[in-house]
Write a protein that holds these residues in place. Structure first.
Motif, PDB file in Angstrom:
ATOM      1  N   LEU A 171      -4.065  -5.374   8.338  1.00 46.37           N
ATOM      2  CA  LEU A 171      -2.864  -5.206   9.163  1.00 46.37           C
ATOM      3  C   LEU A 171      -1.892  -6.372   8.964  1.00 46.37           C
ATOM      4  CD1 LEU A 171      -1.365  -3.669  11.365  1.00 46.37           C
ATOM      5  CD2 LEU A 171      -2.743  -4.882  13.064  1.00 46.37           C
ATOM      6  N   ASP A 172      -2.447  -7.565   8.888  1.00 47.14           N
ATOM      7  CA  ASP A 172      -1.622  -8.749   8.670  1.00 47.14           C
ATOM      8  C   ASP A 172      -0.870  -8.608   7.336  1.00 47.14           C
ATOM      9  OD1 ASP A 172      -0.808 -11.459   9.243  1.00 47.14           O
ATOM     10  OD2 ASP A 172      -2.148 -12.082   7.623  1.00 47.14           O
ATOM     11  N   ALA A 173      -1.574  -8.123   6.319  1.00 50.32           N
ATOM     12  CA  ALA A 173      -0.942  -7.937   5.004  1.00 50.32           C
ATOM     13  C   ALA A 173       0.146  -6.868   5.070  1.00 50.32           C
ATOM     14  CB  ALA A 173      -2.010  -7.554   3.975  1.00 50.32           C
ATOM     15  N   ILE A 174      -0.155  -5.777   5.744  1.00 48.59           N
ATOM     16  CA  ILE A 174       0.832  -4.687   5.856  1.00 48.59           C
ATOM     17  C   ILE A 174       2.090  -5.207   6.568  1.00 48.59           C
ATOM     18  CG2 ILE A 174       1.317  -2.454   6.963  1.00 48.59           C
ATOM     19  CD1 ILE A 174      -1.731  -1.822   6.603  1.00 48.59           C
ATOM     20  N   THR A 175       1.888  -5.976   7.620  1.00 50.58           N
ATOM     21  CA  THR A 175       3.021  -6.516   8.381  1.00 50.58           C
ATOM     22  C   THR A 175       3.886  -7.418   7.497  1.00 50.58           C
ATOM     23  OG1 THR A 175       1.631  -6.447  10.344  1.00 50.58           O
ATOM     24  CG2 THR A 175       3.623  -7.762  10.497  1.00 50.58           C
ATOM     25  N   LYS A 176       3.231  -8.226   6.689  1.00 55.97           N
ATOM     26  CA  LYS A 176       3.985  -9.127   5.807  1.00 55.97           C
ATOM     27  C   LYS A 176       4.736  -8.340   4.741  1.00 55.97           C
ATOM     28  CE  LYS A 176       1.252 -13.208   6.591  1.00 55.97           C
ATOM     29  NZ  LYS A 176      -0.051 -13.842   6.420  1.00 55.97           N
ATOM     30  N   ILE A 177       4.071  -7.348   4.188  1.00 54.62           N
ATOM     31  CA  ILE A 177       4.708  -6.541   3.141  1.00 54.62           C
ATOM     32  C   ILE A 177       5.894  -5.763   3.731  1.00 54.62           C
ATOM     33  CG2 ILE A 177       4.326  -4.523   1.649  1.00 54.62           C
ATOM     34  CD1 ILE A 177       1.461  -5.821   1.167  1.00 54.62           C
ATOM     35  N   ARG A 178       5.719  -5.316   4.968  1.00 55.94           N
ATOM     36  CA  ARG A 178       6.786  -4.601   5.668  1.00 55.94           C
ATOM     37  C   ARG A 178       8.067  -5.459   5.739  1.00 55.94           C
ATOM     38  NH1 ARG A 178       7.738  -0.943   9.894  1.00 55.94           N
ATOM     39  NH2 ARG A 178       5.778   0.136   9.920  1.00 55.94           N
ATOM     40  N   ASP A 179       7.920  -6.741   6.021  1.00 54.80           N
ATOM     41  CA  ASP A 179       9.079  -7.645   6.096  1.00 54.80           C
ATOM     42  C   ASP A 179       9.883  -7.610   4.805  1.00 54.80           C
ATOM     43  OD1 ASP A 179       8.336  -8.523   8.579  1.00 54.80           O
ATOM     44  OD2 ASP A 179       7.327 -10.334   7.845  1.00 54.80           O
ATOM     45  N   THR A 180       9.171  -7.794   3.687  1.00 56.57           N
ATOM     46  CA  THR A 180       9.896  -7.863   2.421  1.00 56.57           C
ATOM     47  C   THR A 180      10.352  -6.482   1.959  1.00 56.57           C
ATOM     48  OG1 THR A 180       9.529  -8.198   0.052  1.00 56.57           O
ATOM     49  CG2 THR A 180       7.617  -8.371   1.412  1.00 56.57           C
ATOM     50  N   ALA A 181       9.562  -5.441   2.293  1.00 59.76           N
ATOM     51  CA  ALA A 181       9.941  -4.078   1.899  1.00 59.76           C
ATOM     52  C   ALA A 181      11.282  -3.697   2.513  1.00 59.76           C
ATOM     53  CB  ALA A 181       8.859  -3.099   2.337  1.00 59.76           C
ATOM     54  N   SER A 182      11.456  -4.029   3.800  1.00 52.69           N
ATOM     55  CA  SER A 182      12.696  -3.664   4.499  1.00 52.69           C
ATOM     56  C   SER A 182      13.902  -4.357   3.896  1.00 52.69           C
ATOM     57  CB  SER A 182      12.611  -4.061   5.973  1.00 52.69           C
ATOM     58  OG  SER A 182      11.571  -3.372   6.584  1.00 52.69           O
ATOM     59  N   SER A 183      13.713  -5.605   3.484  1.00 57.58           N
ATOM     60  CA  SER A 183      14.842  -6.362   2.939  1.00 57.58           C
ATOM     61  C   SER A 183      15.362  -5.752   1.657  1.00 57.58           C
ATOM     62  CB  SER A 183      14.416  -7.806   2.658  1.00 57.58           C
ATOM     63  OG  SER A 183      13.777  -8.332   3.770  1.00 57.58           O
ATOM     64  N   HIS A 184      14.475  -5.160   0.882  1.00 48.83           N
ATOM     65  CA  HIS A 184      14.884  -4.626  -0.423  1.00 48.83           C
ATOM     66  C   HIS A 184      14.968  -3.103  -0.472  1.00 48.83           C
ATOM     67  CE1 HIS A 184      14.753  -8.434  -2.614  1.00 48.83           C
ATOM     68  NE2 HIS A 184      13.806  -8.757  -1.754  1.00 48.83           N
ATOM     69  N   GLY A 185      14.597  -2.462   0.614  1.00 48.38           N
ATOM     70  CA  GLY A 185      14.606  -1.003   0.631  1.00 48.38           C
ATOM     71  C   GLY A 185      13.565  -0.398  -0.286  1.00 48.38           C
ATOM     72  N   ARG A 186      12.499  -1.161  -0.538  1.00 47.66           N
ATOM     73  CA  ARG A 186      11.494  -0.691  -1.492  1.00 47.66           C
ATOM     74  C   ARG A 186      10.443   0.194  -0.831  1.00 47.66           C
ATOM     75  NH1 ARG A 186      10.881  -6.566  -3.734  1.00 47.66           N
ATOM     76  NH2 ARG A 186      12.393  -6.499  -5.416  1.00 47.66           N
ATOM     77  N   SER A 187       9.792   0.898  -1.734  1.00 51.56           N
ATOM     78  CA  SER A 187       8.624   1.640  -1.313  1.00 51.56           C
ATOM     79  C   SER A 187       7.398   0.792  -1.674  1.00 51.56           C
ATOM     80  CB  SER A 187       8.634   2.968  -2.067  1.00 51.56           C
ATOM     81  OG  SER A 187       7.392   3.556  -2.011  1.00 51.56           O
ATOM     82  N   ASN A 188       6.413   0.764  -0.797  1.00 52.91           N
ATOM     83  CA  ASN A 188       5.238  -0.068  -1.036  1.00 52.91           C
ATOM     84  C   ASN A 188       3.939   0.703  -0.886  1.00 52.91           C
ATOM     85  OD1 ASN A 188       5.379  -3.271  -1.282  1.00 52.91           O
ATOM     86  ND2 ASN A 188       7.232  -2.498  -0.282  1.00 52.91           N
ATOM     87  N   VAL A 189       3.075   0.493  -1.847  1.00 55.92           N
ATOM     88  CA  VAL A 189       1.742   1.074  -1.760  1.00 55.92           C
ATOM     89  C   VAL A 189       0.764  -0.079  -1.519  1.00 55.92           C
ATOM     90  CG1 VAL A 189      -0.075   2.324  -3.004  1.00 55.92           C
ATOM     91  CG2 VAL A 189       2.331   2.969  -3.323  1.00 55.92           C
ATOM     92  N   ILE A 190      -0.086   0.057  -0.517  1.00 54.90           N
ATOM     93  CA  ILE A 190      -1.073  -0.987  -0.216  1.00 54.90           C
ATOM     94  C   ILE A 190      -2.467  -0.366  -0.292  1.00 54.90           C
ATOM     95  CG2 ILE A 190      -1.860  -2.678   1.483  1.00 54.90           C
ATOM     96  CD1 ILE A 190       1.112  -2.401   2.640  1.00 54.90           C
ATOM     97  N   GLU A 191      -3.238  -0.848  -1.253  1.00 57.74           N
ATOM     98  CA  GLU A 191      -4.593  -0.311  -1.407  1.00 57.74           C
ATOM     99  C   GLU A 191      -5.583  -1.161  -0.627  1.00 57.74           C
ATOM    100  OE1 GLU A 191      -6.058   0.730  -5.482  1.00 57.74           O
ATOM    101  OE2 GLU A 191      -7.836  -0.359  -4.819  1.00 57.74           O
ATOM    102  N   VAL A 192      -6.355  -0.504   0.225  1.00 60.06           N
ATOM    103  CA  VAL A 192      -7.360  -1.216   1.023  1.00 60.06           C
ATOM    104  C   VAL A 192      -8.755  -0.760   0.621  1.00 60.06           C
ATOM    105  CG1 VAL A 192      -5.763  -1.452   2.969  1.00 60.06           C
ATOM    106  CG2 VAL A 192      -7.370   0.454   2.937  1.00 60.06           C
ATOM    107  N   MET A 193      -9.776  -1.469   1.101  1.00 63.42           N
ATOM    108  CA  MET A 193     -11.152  -1.101   0.750  1.00 63.42           C
ATOM    109  C   MET A 193     -11.555   0.215   1.418  1.00 63.42           C
ATOM    110  SD  MET A 193     -13.420  -4.529   0.374  1.00 63.42           S
ATOM    111  CE  MET A 193     -13.434  -5.388  -1.202  1.00 63.42           C
ATOM    112  N   GLY A 194     -12.593   0.813   0.906  1.00 66.02           N
ATOM    113  CA  GLY A 194     -13.075   2.100   1.424  1.00 66.02           C
ATOM    114  C   GLY A 194     -13.395   3.028   0.273  1.00 66.02           C
ATOM    115  N   ARG A 195     -14.546   2.804  -0.354  1.00 64.73           N
ATOM    116  CA  ARG A 195     -14.925   3.619  -1.515  1.00 64.73           C
ATOM    117  C   ARG A 195     -15.223   5.055  -1.114  1.00 64.73           C
ATOM    118  NH1 ARG A 195     -18.582  -0.665  -4.029  1.00 64.73           N
ATOM    119  NH2 ARG A 195     -20.317   0.540  -3.230  1.00 64.73           N
ATOM    120  N   ASP A 196     -15.862   5.203   0.043  1.00 67.00           N
ATOM    121  CA  ASP A 196     -16.280   6.545   0.460  1.00 67.00           C
ATOM    122  C   ASP A 196     -15.612   7.013   1.743  1.00 67.00           C
ATOM    123  OD1 ASP A 196     -18.366   6.789  -1.606  1.00 67.00           O
ATOM    124  OD2 ASP A 196     -19.271   5.131  -0.496  1.00 67.00           O
TER     125      ASP A 196
END
Ligand code: ATP
Length: 332
Positions: A147-172
């Motif tokens: 969540l902390d990572a998503i929040t940080k990425i959200r900050d920079t994503a909004s500034s640039h209007g980018r789309s962001n993919v965040i891969e998290v753990m969870g094989r199954d």
């Protein structure tokens, strides 16, 4: 019950150390001695053990990982290996065992119980896929790390209007992706348990920008797309595949972040430390009562005790109501 052993096995998870501390101190308080087994079941076979004191477990409540280290043991899967482990327990005077880990660890414990050694399990995995208990140790910490990572990425994503993919753990399973994704306000959450339609996602992202959204966040569990082994996951990141497709189909600049092993570390949250402490003391109590083949857990706010076979037989299902809620929120 005079002397108990404790080991951690399978994947490590934040909160394991807090559980080791609680088991050790509760056992000592109750007049027992404690043996720490290094490297899970392999250490039990090899007799790789240390005497635990109150001091051995000092200053570890806040540390992720496991001071006893963890391992996967092929040898323990064999009858001969388990016989050696049992011989070591007898040699060291260990009357009962607390095992901290996932469903494989519990199957191992069941096999030991069948050979006459009492064992009780404590669920620990950041995947949170252990049946019957609401939570396993490490999940809350991993969700908060993601969540902390998503929040940080959200900050920079909004500034640039980018789309962001965040891969998290969870094989199954998608427990972690779903919890972190919903809490992080992700537009899309892809989990192994649910099919996804990339065209619809890209269409939705474009529509979102038209409605005035300044970014889009897609949280993807690493096991989406059917990748399961660590080797496959190393070479075939689903996050990059989704990112490439989104960029190509929407024309939006897209960034991909694979969170990886940072999700396994970090100081355990208050919730994980509290659970670890309560689980640890309950496990000791069960051994003192002469119980075996049990797993502790939590349902609601209550500490519960389950049959080890029932826990090991199934995997906890993802909360599909929460998933539908996430889908609903992405529509507007
Ligand atoms: P995670 O889900 O985090 O990987 P886990 O506890 O499920 O944790 P496993 O590697 O499946 O991890 O199991 C840990 C160890 O338990 C194995 O390496 C093996 O030694 C033992 N084990 C697993 N299944 C059995 C079984 N059926 N019989 C005896 N021992 C087992």
């Amino acid at each position: 019950m005079k002397r108990i052993g404790i080991l951690t096995s399978g994947g490590d998870a934040p909160g394991m150390n807090a559980a080791i501390r609680a088991v050790t101190r509760c056992a000592i308080y109750n007049g027992m001695s404690v043996v720490g087994v290094n490297r899970g079941y392999q250490g039990l076979i090899d007799g790789d053990m240390i005497d635990m004191t109150s001091r051995t477990v000092g200053d570890i409540i806040q540390r992720a990982g496991t001071i006893l280290r963890s391992a996967r043991s092929q040898e323990f899967m064999t009858e001969a290996g388990r016989r050696k482990a049992l011989d070591q327990m007898v040699k060291r005077g260990i009357d009962g065992l607390v095992v901290i880990g996932g469903d494989g660890t519990f199957r191992g414990a069941r096999a030991l119980v069948d050979m006459g050694a009492p064992a009780v399990g404590i669920p620990a995995t950041i995947d949170n896929d252990i049946a019957l208990t609401d939570y396993s140790l490490g999940f809350d910490t991993a969700v908060n790390t993601a969540l902390d990572a998503i929040t940080k990425i959200r900050d920079t994503a909004s500034s640039h209007g980018r789309s962001n993919v965040i891969e998290v753990m969870g094989r199954d399973t998608g427990h972690l992706a779903l919890a972190a994704g919903v809490a992080g306000g992700a537009e899309y959450i892809l989990i192994p348990e649910a099919p996804y339609d990339l065209d619809a996602i890209c269409e939705g992202i474009r529509a979102g920008y038209k409605r005035g959204k300044t970014h889009s966040i897609i949280v993807v569990a690493e096991g989406v797309g059917g990748y399961h082994s660590p080797e496959e996951l190393y070479h075939e990141s689903i996050g990059f595949k989704i990112g490439d497709a989104v960029q190509e189909r929407t024309g939006l600049e897209t960034r991909v972040t694979v969170l990886g092993y940072i999700q396994r570390g970090g100081a355990p949250t208050a919730r994980d430390r509290l659970l670890a402490t309560m689980f640890g003391c309950k496990a000791v109590e069960l051994l003192m009562e002469g119980q075996a083949a049990r797993v502790v857990g939590v349902v609601g706010e209550e500490i519960k005790v389950f049959d080890i076979d029932e826990v090991a037989a199934t995997r906890k299902k993802v909360d599909m109501d929460l998933y539908r809620l996430a889908v609903l929120l992405s529509k507007v």
